[in-house]
Design a protein around this motif. Structure first.
Motif, PDB file in Angstrom:
ATOM      1  N   LEU A 120      32.954   8.457  37.102  1.00 10.88           N
ATOM      2  CA  LEU A 120      32.598   9.802  37.568  1.00 10.88           C
ATOM      3  C   LEU A 120      32.683   9.947  39.072  1.00 10.88           C
ATOM      4  O   LEU A 120      32.904  11.045  39.585  1.00 10.88           O
ATOM      5  CB  LEU A 120      31.183  10.158  37.092  1.00 10.88           C
ATOM      6  CG  LEU A 120      30.980  10.228  35.574  1.00 10.88           C
ATOM      7  CD1 LEU A 120      29.529  10.561  35.252  1.00 10.88           C
ATOM      8  CD2 LEU A 120      31.899  11.263  34.931  1.00 10.88           C
ATOM      9  N   LEU A 121      32.538   8.839  39.809  1.00 12.90           N
ATOM     10  CA  LEU A 121      32.545   8.910  41.274  1.00 12.90           C
ATOM     11  C   LEU A 121      33.904   9.394  41.783  1.00 12.90           C
ATOM     12  O   LEU A 121      34.941   8.971  41.278  1.00 12.90           O
ATOM     13  CB  LEU A 121      32.218   7.530  41.856  1.00 12.90           C
ATOM     14  CG  LEU A 121      32.115   7.415  43.371  1.00 12.90           C
ATOM     15  CD1 LEU A 121      31.061   8.360  43.941  1.00 12.90           C
ATOM     16  CD2 LEU A 121      31.809   5.986  43.785  1.00 12.90           C
ATOM     17  N   TYR A 122      33.871  10.276  42.778  1.00 12.84           N
ATOM     18  CA  TYR A 122      35.035  10.922  43.391  1.00 12.84           C
ATOM     19  C   TYR A 122      35.737  11.901  42.455  1.00 12.84           C
ATOM     20  O   TYR A 122      36.868  12.310  42.708  1.00 12.84           O
ATOM     21  CB  TYR A 122      36.063   9.888  43.897  1.00 12.84           C
ATOM     22  CG  TYR A 122      35.459   8.871  44.821  1.00 12.84           C
ATOM     23  CD1 TYR A 122      34.731   9.274  45.932  1.00 12.84           C
ATOM     24  CD2 TYR A 122      35.602   7.510  44.569  1.00 12.84           C
ATOM     25  CE1 TYR A 122      34.151   8.344  46.777  1.00 12.84           C
ATOM     26  CE2 TYR A 122      35.028   6.566  45.414  1.00 12.84           C
ATOM     27  CZ  TYR A 122      34.307   7.001  46.513  1.00 12.84           C
ATOM     28  OH  TYR A 122      33.733   6.077  47.335  1.00 12.84           O
ATOM     29  N   ASP A 123      35.081  12.258  41.340  1.00  8.85           N
ATOM     30  CA  ASP A 123      35.686  13.190  40.392  1.00  8.85           C
ATOM     31  C   ASP A 123      34.608  14.179  39.923  1.00  8.85           C
ATOM     32  O   ASP A 123      34.635  15.353  40.267  1.00  8.85           O
ATOM     33  CB  ASP A 123      36.271  12.386  39.212  1.00  8.85           C
ATOM     34  CG  ASP A 123      36.941  13.260  38.173  1.00  8.85           C
ATOM     35  OD1 ASP A 123      37.366  14.376  38.529  1.00  8.85           O
ATOM     36  OD2 ASP A 123      37.051  12.833  37.014  1.00  8.85           O
ATOM     37  N   PHE A 124      33.633  13.654  39.208  1.00  7.24           N
ATOM     38  CA  PHE A 124      32.525  14.474  38.736  1.00  7.24           C
ATOM     39  C   PHE A 124      31.474  14.646  39.836  1.00  7.24           C
ATOM     40  O   PHE A 124      30.798  15.654  39.921  1.00  7.24           O
ATOM     41  CB  PHE A 124      31.918  13.795  37.505  1.00  7.24           C
ATOM     42  CG  PHE A 124      30.834  14.568  36.810  1.00  7.24           C
ATOM     43  CD1 PHE A 124      31.152  15.624  35.963  1.00  7.24           C
ATOM     44  CD2 PHE A 124      29.502  14.229  36.980  1.00  7.24           C
ATOM     45  CE1 PHE A 124      30.159  16.331  35.308  1.00  7.24           C
ATOM     46  CE2 PHE A 124      28.501  14.925  36.323  1.00  7.24           C
ATOM     47  CZ  PHE A 124      28.834  15.982  35.484  1.00  7.24           C
ATOM     48  N   PHE A 125      31.350  13.606  40.677  1.00  2.00           N
ATOM     49  CA  PHE A 125      30.425  13.707  41.817  1.00  2.00           C
ATOM     50  C   PHE A 125      30.972  12.941  43.009  1.00  2.00           C
ATOM     51  O   PHE A 125      31.903  12.145  42.873  1.00  2.00           O
ATOM     52  CB  PHE A 125      29.026  13.186  41.445  1.00  2.00           C
ATOM     53  CG  PHE A 125      28.895  11.675  41.420  1.00  2.00           C
ATOM     54  CD1 PHE A 125      29.354  10.929  40.351  1.00  2.00           C
ATOM     55  CD2 PHE A 125      28.295  11.001  42.483  1.00  2.00           C
ATOM     56  CE1 PHE A 125      29.222   9.543  40.329  1.00  2.00           C
ATOM     57  CE2 PHE A 125      28.151   9.614  42.466  1.00  2.00           C
ATOM     58  CZ  PHE A 125      28.624   8.880  41.386  1.00  2.00           C
TER      59      PHE A 125
END
Lengths: 144, 125
Positions: B3-8
């Protein structure tokens, strides 16, 4: 409804989650106190990374198995719409291992208590006869 | 799922000491997950909050970790990414002799506590 007739049910009609966030394929069994779902891990599943289905995917699969039972009761028994259920609490949940692409999860949920709009459940996730995850959860229905 | 750099994304990182770090993170309300969860009513999935904490600890300890056990996670309030585009995660990590990480985290914004987590992460495989 017997277990064979469950094959005609489209789980997407029982869940508020849609599209790629639907994390069960089929309902296998429903009775007064339990529900069983199945899902095969597809390579395009949003919870898959490096061919492995993530722990969060397993937890979502458990929650949606319980939510599908609520949706089933709402649609076929109470004849009302599908309400949104959210996870209220997770307790003593153990992940033994994460599934690989192509493996089929069979998720059994026992309802241990149902108080107003809150469901207490105990879940077991199996691949064939191997128990890969187990734990308890509280699911709350909210009015959107 | 990552999720890092995409969802948050990180907004800021404050390290108090080796085992206590506070992150502010920005949620991507345009992410496709919010279109499906739920249509017309974006709510951060509870499992994604667990995933975010796992990824923050993995980054913090600079190794890939898997969730082994949840002692307890309590969700007090859902996170709507439009209402709360930036949220805070307070992280306390204790390393065990076996190489696991015992994690206690609180997800909050100002006076509002969204989620409290207590869980054990371990090495891959």
């Amino acid at each position: 409804m017997n277990d064979d007739e469950m094959n005609d049910i489209n789980v997407r009609e029982l869940l508020p989650q849609q599209g790629k966030f639907v994390m069960i394929d089929w309902l296998r069994h429903i009775d007064e106190t339990s529900v069983v779902s199945s899902m095969t891990v597809d390579k395009d599943n949003i919870f898959v990374d490096d061919d492995i289905f993530s722990e969060s995917g397993i937890i979502e699969n458990i929650a949606q198995t319980a939510a599908a039972r609520m949706g089933y009761i709402g649609k076929y028994i109470d004849k009302k719409g599908v309400r949104i259920g959210v996870i209220g609490e997770i307790k003593n949940l153990v992940i033994e291992r994460c599934p690989h692409i192509g493996e089929e999860l069979t998720t059994s949920v026992e309802i241990t208590a149902e108080i107003f709009s809150t469901l207490m459940i105990q879940a077991k996730v199996n691949i064939d006869n191997e128990l890969i995850a187990h734990g308890s959860m509280k699911i709350a229905l909210i009015d959107s | 799922m990552k999720l890092l750099y995409d969802f948050f994304d990180y907004a800021s990182i404050t390290g108090y000491d080796e085992n206590h770090t506070e992150y502010s993170i920005r949620l991507n309300a345009k992410h496709s997950i919010y279109q499906d969860h739920f249509p017309g009513n974006p709510v951060t999935p509870g499992v994604c909050i667990i995933q975010i904490v796992k990824e923050l600890v993995s980054e913090n300890r600079n190794r890939r970790l898997v969730l082994k056990k949840i002692a307890k996670v309590r969700y007090f309030k859902s996170i709507n990414p439009v209402e709360y585009p930036v949220i805070f995660v307070s992280l306390t990590v204790a390393d065990t002799d076996e190489g696991d990480c015992n994690v206690v985290a609180t997800v909050f914004s100002g006076d509002v506590t969204f989620t409290q987590l207590s869980m054990a992460l371990g090495r891959m495989g």
